[in-house]
Write an enzyme that holds these catalytic residues in place. Structure first.
Site, PDB file in Angstrom:
ATOM      1  N   TYR A 138       0.821  -1.213   0.000  1.00 32.84           N
ATOM      2  CA  TYR A 138       0.000   0.000   0.000  1.00 32.84           C
ATOM      3  C   TYR A 138       0.859   1.271   0.000  1.00 32.84           C
ATOM      4  CZ  TYR A 138      -4.455  -2.385   1.090  1.00 32.84           C
ATOM      5  OH  TYR A 138      -5.590  -3.158   1.061  1.00 32.84           O
ATOM      6  N   LYS A 189       5.560 -14.740   2.168  1.00 29.29           N
ATOM      7  CA  LYS A 189       5.461 -15.386   0.852  1.00 29.29           C
ATOM      8  C   LYS A 189       6.868 -15.420   0.257  1.00 29.29           C
ATOM      9  CE  LYS A 189       3.269 -17.442  -2.382  1.00 29.29           C
ATOM     10  NZ  LYS A 189       2.664 -18.786  -2.199  1.00 29.29           N
ATOM     11  N   ASP A 222      -0.722 -18.389   1.588  1.00 36.44           N
ATOM     12  CA  ASP A 222      -1.742 -19.278   1.022  1.00 36.44           C
ATOM     13  C   ASP A 222      -2.056 -20.423   1.988  1.00 36.44           C
ATOM     14  OD1 ASP A 222       0.872 -20.067   0.534  1.00 36.44           O
ATOM     15  OD2 ASP A 222       0.489 -20.855  -1.472  1.00 36.44           O
ATOM     16  N   ASP A 246      -4.783  -7.641   4.993  1.00 39.43           N
ATOM     17  CA  ASP A 246      -6.071  -7.134   4.503  1.00 39.43           C
ATOM     18  C   ASP A 246      -6.952  -8.317   4.101  1.00 39.43           C
ATOM     19  OD1 ASP A 246      -8.062  -5.407   3.407  1.00 39.43           O
ATOM     20  OD2 ASP A 246      -7.239  -5.838   1.415  1.00 39.43           O
ATOM     21  N   ASP A 250     -10.351 -10.240   6.283  1.00 36.35           N
ATOM     22  CA  ASP A 250     -11.718 -10.454   5.784  1.00 36.35           C
ATOM     23  C   ASP A 250     -12.120 -11.915   5.982  1.00 36.35           C
ATOM     24  OD1 ASP A 250     -12.030  -7.829   4.921  1.00 36.35           O
ATOM     25  OD2 ASP A 250     -12.946  -8.423   3.019  1.00 36.35           O
TER      26      ASP A 250
HETATM   27  C1  IPM Z   1      -9.707  -2.568   5.090  1.00 35.16           C
HETATM   28  C2  IPM Z   1     -10.339  -2.195   3.809  1.00 35.16           C
HETATM   29  C3  IPM Z   1      -9.495  -1.211   3.034  1.00 35.16           C
HETATM   30  C4  IPM Z   1      -8.126  -1.771   2.808  1.00 35.16           C
HETATM   31  C5  IPM Z   1     -10.169  -0.847   1.731  1.00 35.16           C
HETATM   32  C6  IPM Z   1     -11.401  -0.018   1.980  1.00 35.16           C
HETATM   33  C7  IPM Z   1      -9.238  -0.239   0.734  1.00 35.16           C
HETATM   34  O1  IPM Z   1     -10.566  -3.323   3.039  1.00 35.16           O
HETATM   35  O2  IPM Z   1      -9.577  -1.715   5.979  1.00 35.16           O
HETATM   36  O3  IPM Z   1      -9.331  -3.723   5.240  1.00 35.16           O
HETATM   37  O4  IPM Z   1      -7.891  -2.590   1.939  1.00 35.16           O
HETATM   38  O5  IPM Z   1      -7.212  -1.377   3.514  1.00 35.16           O
HETATM   39 MG    MG Z   2      -9.940  -5.091   3.892  1.00 35.24          MG
END
Ligand code: IPM
Ligand code: MG
Length: 367
Positions: A138, A189, A222, A246, A250
């Site tokens: 990022y 990785k 992975d 990230d 999720d």
């Molecule tokens: C998170 C979100 C953000 C990220 C998005 C909104 C770009 O998914 O906070 O995990 O990837 O950092």
């Molecule tokens: Mg995210």
């Protein structure tokens, strides 16, 4: 009486709904605790601000935020604006501008919440994911050339600095040390990415030598995804790069039952400026304004904020209320319930005040 100054940035989509819920419950917590008060400054920055002013926040926005003890953030993203504009203009501008380099993402299966993992008992999934939050994939380093031509090229370079990697590992080992199991999984990785990720591993091993009381291991990203599903109880604290974490966070949120419950903290461990607390979910335009957004992610984030502000008993009180209300089945549709944001909020405030919860039979539609 202690006073904490909170900068609230509800921003886009369901952000205003879940932040309103969080502020209401925080008020109830402060009243019950009696030892502190919160002074809230509200900033209407975000996509609507962008439509009016051509920017997601004013040029001196960070200076305003620096006057706060903590930032309480909703969500950012708009169906009519490019995501990279809204994101870089606000959320990333704050995280990177205030050098909140440690992103902390706890995951647990809350009582009353069903995990899609068939055999997972609540205690089997109790993780703390530490995400590098200032560089890596990022870093925004790259560019495009020969636009529109056949030879068009785009690069997106991940950046790993010795200082950046060292400080996130130090933070992660400290977090692992503070937990019961004292175990850290370093996600990598380095089999495929032989520069940045090998460097990442090397610095991980160096920092590990300063924490002899913490056990640690490496896991390829992975394989980590598969392990989270197959052997959740083998995981405790996790550290990963910006992008890897990230994605894994999720997955973690989904395995714990819903994206709607997961919290996050963007921390400056050195406390040079305020840290920022937000639910991990996005702006969720499909349900915006319907009154059914799940406030649990923003409430749990508020709990993390209280803890960061030194109000641990109040944070515990808030989390007990969250657990009690979820266990009672007073939950929004994403968790299989029928309650609205307002009903969940009211139940949370009642739980904080210590009054009885309403009967629950009608609230839940699934077992
Ligand atoms: C998170 C979100 C953000 C990220 C998005 C909104 C770009 O998914 O906070 O995990 O990837 O950092
Ligand atoms: Mg995210």
């Amino acid at each position: 009486m202690r006073q904490h100054r909170i900068a609230a940035i509800p921003a886009d989509g369901i952000g205003p709904e879940v932040i309103a819920s969080g502020l209401e419950v925080l008020d109830a917590v402060a009243a019950r605790d009696g030892g502190f008060s919160l002074a809230v400054d509200r900033y209407d920055w975000g996509s609507d601000w962008y439509r009016k002013h051509g920017a997601m926040m004013p040029p001196d926005g960070l200076a305003w935020l620096r006057t706060a003890d903590a930032i309480y953030f909703g969500a950012v993203g708009d169906p009519n604006l490019p995501d990279h504009v809204t994101l870089w203009g606000l959320r990333l501008a704050i995280c990177q501008g205030l050098d909140q380099y440690a992103n902390v993402r706890p995951t647990r299966i809350l009582p009353g919440v069903a995990s899609p993992l068939r055999d997972a008992a609540p205690g089997d999934l109790d993780w703390l994911i530490i995400r590098e939050n200032s560089e890596g994939e990022y870093a925004g380093h790259g560019g495009r050339a020969h636009r529109g031509l056949p030879e068009e090229v785009a690069t997106e370079t991940a950046i790993f600095t010795r200082r950046g990697v060292e400080r996130i590992f130090t933070f992660a080992f400290e977090q692992a040390r503070a937990r019961r199991r004292k175990h850290l999984t370093v996600v990598t990785k380095s089999n495929a990415q032989r520069h940045g990720m090998v460097f990442w591993d090397e610095i991980g091993a160096l920092v590990a030598s300063r924490f002899p009381d913490v056990t640690w291991e490496k896991e390829l990203v992975d394989a980590m995804a598969a392990r989270m599903v197959r052997r959740p109880a083998s995981i405790d604290t996790v550290v990963a790069t910006n992008l890897h974490a990230d994605i894994l966070s999720d997955l973690a949120a989904a395995l714990a039952g819903s994206m709607g419950i997961a919290p996050t903290a963007n921390i400056d461990p050195e406390r040079r400026g305020p840290s920022m607390f937000e639910p991990i979910h996005g702006s969720a335009f499909d349900i915006t304004g319907k009154g059914i957004a799940n406030p649990v992610g923003s409430l749990w984030s508020a709990g993390m904020m209280l803890e960061h502000l030194g109000e641990k008993p109040a944070a515990d009180l808030l989390m007990r209320a969250v657990e009690q209300v979820c266990a009672a089945g007073i939950v929004t549709p994403d968790l299989g319930g029928r309650a609205t944001t307002k009903e969940v909020t009211r139940a949370m405030c009642e739980a904080v005040r210590g009054t009885n919860l309403e009967p629950t039979a009608n609230h839940r539609t699934t077992a």
